[in-house]
Design an enzyme around this catalytic site. Structure first.
Site, PDB file in Angstrom:
ATOM      1  N   LYS A 243      -1.258 -20.376  -6.144  1.00 29.30           N
ATOM      2  CA  LYS A 243      -2.339 -21.267  -5.858  1.00 29.30           C
ATOM      3  C   LYS A 243      -3.357 -21.570  -7.299  1.00 29.30           C
ATOM      4  O   LYS A 243      -3.873 -22.535  -7.002  1.00 29.30           O
ATOM      5  CB  LYS A 243      -3.175 -20.735  -4.669  1.00 29.30           C
ATOM      6  CG  LYS A 243      -2.662 -20.558  -3.585  1.00 29.30           C
ATOM      7  CD  LYS A 243      -2.088 -21.703  -2.818  1.00 29.30           C
ATOM      8  CE  LYS A 243      -1.799 -21.424  -1.380  1.00 29.30           C
ATOM      9  NZ  LYS A 243      -0.557 -22.311  -0.989  1.00 29.30           N
ATOM     10  N   SER A 244      -2.990 -20.972  -8.202  1.00 29.98           N
ATOM     11  CA  SER A 244      -4.020 -20.994  -9.407  1.00 29.98           C
ATOM     12  C   SER A 244      -4.115 -22.363  -9.998  1.00 29.98           C
ATOM     13  O   SER A 244      -5.008 -22.944 -10.153  1.00 29.98           O
ATOM     14  CB  SER A 244      -3.767 -19.884 -10.449  1.00 29.98           C
ATOM     15  OG  SER A 244      -3.896 -18.759  -9.836  1.00 29.98           O
TER      16      SER A 244
ATOM     17  N   ASN B  96      -6.159  -9.612 -15.833  1.00 32.56           N
ATOM     18  CA  ASN B  96      -5.675 -10.951 -15.358  1.00 32.56           C
ATOM     19  C   ASN B  96      -6.191 -12.299 -15.987  1.00 32.56           C
ATOM     20  O   ASN B  96      -5.579 -13.241 -15.648  1.00 32.56           O
ATOM     21  CB  ASN B  96      -5.983 -10.951 -13.799  1.00 32.56           C
ATOM     22  CG  ASN B  96      -7.638 -11.365 -13.593  1.00 32.56           C
ATOM     23  OD1 ASN B  96      -8.162 -11.124 -14.642  1.00 32.56           O
ATOM     24  ND2 ASN B  96      -7.852 -11.921 -12.380  1.00 32.56           N
TER      25      ASN B  96
ATOM     26  N   THR C  54       0.984   8.162  -0.166  1.00 31.97           N
ATOM     27  CA  THR C  54       1.321   9.231  -1.163  1.00 31.97           C
ATOM     28  C   THR C  54      -0.137   9.712  -1.655  1.00 31.97           C
ATOM     29  O   THR C  54      -0.598   9.011  -2.660  1.00 31.97           O
ATOM     30  CB  THR C  54       2.312   8.552  -2.255  1.00 31.97           C
ATOM     31  OG1 THR C  54       3.126   7.850  -1.359  1.00 31.97           O
ATOM     32  CG2 THR C  54       2.730   9.301  -3.230  1.00 31.97           C
TER      33      THR C  54
ATOM     34  N   ALA D 266      -3.247   2.822  -3.320  1.00 32.64           N
ATOM     35  CA  ALA D 266      -3.407   3.445  -4.584  1.00 32.64           C
ATOM     36  C   ALA D 266      -2.656   2.854  -5.893  1.00 32.64           C
ATOM     37  O   ALA D 266      -2.290   3.282  -6.704  1.00 32.64           O
ATOM     38  CB  ALA D 266      -3.279   5.159  -4.699  1.00 32.64           C
TER      39      ALA D 266
ATOM     40  N   MET E 166      -6.527  -8.231   1.130  1.00 30.38           N
ATOM     41  CA  MET E 166      -6.499  -8.550  -0.143  1.00 30.38           C
ATOM     42  C   MET E 166      -5.307  -9.871  -0.126  1.00 30.38           C
ATOM     43  O   MET E 166      -5.386 -10.627  -1.188  1.00 30.38           O
ATOM     44  CB  MET E 166      -6.295  -7.709  -1.103  1.00 30.38           C
ATOM     45  CG  MET E 166      -7.413  -7.178  -1.528  1.00 30.38           C
ATOM     46  SD  MET E 166      -7.282  -6.233  -3.367  1.00 30.38           S
ATOM     47  CE  MET E 166      -8.432  -4.808  -3.140  1.00 30.38           C
TER      48      MET E 166
ATOM     49  N   LYS F  70       0.427  -7.575 -14.679  1.00 31.56           N
ATOM     50  CA  LYS F  70      -1.108  -7.276 -15.239  1.00 31.56           C
ATOM     51  C   LYS F  70      -1.339  -6.179 -16.089  1.00 31.56           C
ATOM     52  O   LYS F  70      -2.145  -5.905 -16.932  1.00 31.56           O
ATOM     53  CB  LYS F  70      -1.825  -7.261 -13.742  1.00 31.56           C
ATOM     54  CG  LYS F  70      -2.002  -8.497 -13.203  1.00 31.56           C
ATOM     55  CD  LYS F  70      -3.012  -8.312 -12.118  1.00 31.56           C
ATOM     56  CE  LYS F  70      -2.937  -9.590 -11.114  1.00 31.56           C
ATOM     57  NZ  LYS F  70      -3.810  -9.670 -10.014  1.00 31.56           N
TER      58      LYS F  70
HETATM   59  P1  ATR Z   1       1.477  -2.254  -7.421  1.00 30.79           P
HETATM   60  O1  ATR Z   1       1.031  -1.442  -8.212  1.00 30.79           O
HETATM   61  O2  ATR Z   1       2.257  -3.369  -7.855  1.00 30.79           O
HETATM   62  O3  ATR Z   1       0.287  -2.839  -6.496  1.00 30.79           O
HETATM   63  P2  ATR Z   1       2.412  -0.210  -6.001  1.00 30.79           P
HETATM   64  O4  ATR Z   1       2.137   0.791  -6.882  1.00 30.79           O
HETATM   65  O5  ATR Z   1       3.741  -0.097  -5.216  1.00 30.79           O
HETATM   66  O6  ATR Z   1       2.278  -1.598  -6.138  1.00 30.79           O
HETATM   67  O7  ATR Z   1       1.467  -0.115  -4.623  1.00 30.79           O
HETATM   68  C1  ATR Z   1       1.390  -0.427  -3.425  1.00 30.79           C
HETATM   69  C2  ATR Z   1       0.644   0.261  -2.726  1.00 30.79           C
HETATM   70  O8  ATR Z   1       0.840  -0.138  -1.041  1.00 30.79           O
HETATM   71  C3  ATR Z   1       0.681   1.687  -2.539  1.00 30.79           C
HETATM   72  O9  ATR Z   1      -0.471   2.328  -2.458  1.00 30.79           O
HETATM   73  C4  ATR Z   1       1.639   1.922  -1.254  1.00 30.79           C
HETATM   74  O10 ATR Z   1       1.671   3.178  -0.807  1.00 30.79           O
HETATM   75  P3  ATR Z   1       2.357   4.530  -1.330  1.00 30.79           P
HETATM   76  O11 ATR Z   1       1.640   4.868  -2.665  1.00 30.79           O
HETATM   77  O12 ATR Z   1       2.058   5.635  -0.260  1.00 30.79           O
HETATM   78  O13 ATR Z   1       3.937   4.076  -1.317  1.00 30.79           O
HETATM   79  C5  ATR Z   1       1.071   0.992  -0.229  1.00 30.79           C
HETATM   80  N1  ATR Z   1       1.876   0.610   0.687  1.00 30.79           N
HETATM   81  C6  ATR Z   1       3.044  -0.353   0.817  1.00 30.79           C
HETATM   82  N2  ATR Z   1       3.441  -0.418   1.881  1.00 30.79           N
HETATM   83  C7  ATR Z   1       2.713   0.248   2.744  1.00 30.79           C
HETATM   84  C8  ATR Z   1       2.604   0.752   4.210  1.00 30.79           C
HETATM   85  N3  ATR Z   1       3.521   0.233   4.981  1.00 30.79           N
HETATM   86  N4  ATR Z   1       1.840   1.364   4.849  1.00 30.79           N
HETATM   87  C9  ATR Z   1       0.678   1.979   3.870  1.00 30.79           C
HETATM   88  N5  ATR Z   1       0.767   1.745   2.539  1.00 30.79           N
HETATM   89  C10 ATR Z   1       1.672   1.122   2.024  1.00 30.79           C
END
Ligand code: ATR
Length: 274
Positions: free
Chosen positions: A16-17, A87, A153, A128, A220, A66
């Site tokens: 959308k930017s 960004n 995690t 995270a 977000m 990013k």
């Molecule tokens: P990026 O760095 O690109 O944002 P990422 O490192 O894959 O992507 O981070 C995605 C985040 O969404 C992680 O915190 C992930 O949790 P895990 O580290 O435990 O995998 C979280 N996430 C994705 N799907 C989820 C779900 N269904 N429930 C809870 N957390 C989820």
């Protein structure tokens, strides 16, 4: 001459930017063009340099670049330094200045648009990954009473909190790491979903009674409702998707490039109608 800007990502067609910056330019009378640029996964550097060498003045960087963009810039400014992600790029001769406006976009949306104060509140940040890294410092600088980071995690949440340890003192009760199961019995005032769960129509495994009276649930992800926001609404919380954050981060980039701050309210309203 028209100054050129672009957002670079992969994929990027959905961005959308271009629409947001066209509205900002119209509103402020700035003579700019702003396009979406698809870069191959391994081709960020070449695409950024080609755009700059063709006369480009600046770029926004979106997923998945990013983090890589952070390594590409010659100087990090503001929140980009600690975030480890960039960004917004500004080109000055051979210098490439990198900023991160995501976190300030979130804080502006929460405080200015949604009238949700962070100071002295109990804040839960879910996730995270990159999205959380982008918002940690600006959130902490608003001095929440406590910032709890929850993630499936745990190791990733521990690493995130360790990375921002030097900002601990901004929150009187500090930053803590929790698994979702251990949140039972806890209540939060501001709950921010920075996970990618909404993109696969899922939500973090939150206990039913996690929302304090008057809590705000913020996702977000933008573009309407999500399982997390539905869950929150059904339990009486106020809810917001990431549309306002998207427009506010763009406004901050526009200010960096053009020296004028656009009015975000009409653009947020436009995106909500679209
Ligand atoms: P990026 O760095 O690109 O944002 P990422 O490192 O894959 O992507 O981070 C995605 C985040 O969404 C992680 O915190 C992930 O949790 P895990 O580290 O435990 O995998 C979280 N996430 C994705 N799907 C989820 C779900 N269904 N429930 C809870 N957390 C989820």
């Amino acid at each position: 001459m028209t100054d050129q800007y672009a957002v670079i990502g992969n994929p990027v067609a959905h961005s959308k930017s271009p629409l947001i910056h066209a509205e900002f330019a119209r509103q402020t009378g700035q003579d700019i063009s702003y396009t979406a640029l698809l870069a191959p996964r391994e081709g960020l550097r070449a695409a950024v340099f080609a755009f700059r060498d063709g006369g480009g003045k600046g770029m926004n960087v979106t997923l998945p670049f990013k983090h890589e963009a952070w390594d590409l810039v010659t100087a990090h400014q503001g929140y980009a330094l600690a975030a480890g992600a960039v960004n917004t790029l500004e080109f000055h001769g051979s210098e490439i200045i990198g900023h991160n406006t995501d976190g300030i976009g979130l804080v502006r949306d929460l405080q200015d648009n949604l009238r949700c104060s962070i100071r002295a509140r109990r804040v839960l940040l879910m996730g995270a990954g990159g999205a959380s890294y982008g918002v940690m410092e600006p959130l902490l600088r608003e001095q929440p009473d406590e910032l709890v980071v929850a993630n499936r995690t745990l190791d990733k949440a521990v690493a995130l909190v360790a990375h921002f340890e030097k900002f601990q003192a901004f929150a009187p009760r500090g930053i803590t790491v929790r698994g979702y199961a251990s949140l039972r019995g806890e209540r939060f005032d501001v709950l921010i979903n920075a996970t990618s769960a909404s993109l696969s129509n899922e939500m973090p495994p939150l206990p039913e009674d996690i929302f304090a009276a008057g809590a705000l649930a913020y996702d977000m992800v933008y573009g309407g409702t999500t399982p997390f926001l539905e869950f929150a609404r059904a339990r009486g919380a106020q809810t917001a998707d990431g549309t306002g954050m998207l427009v506010e981060q763009a406004a901050e980039s526009f200010l960096i490039w053009r020296g004028v701050r656009p009015d975000t309210a009409p653009v947020i309203a436009l995106l909500r109608r679209a």
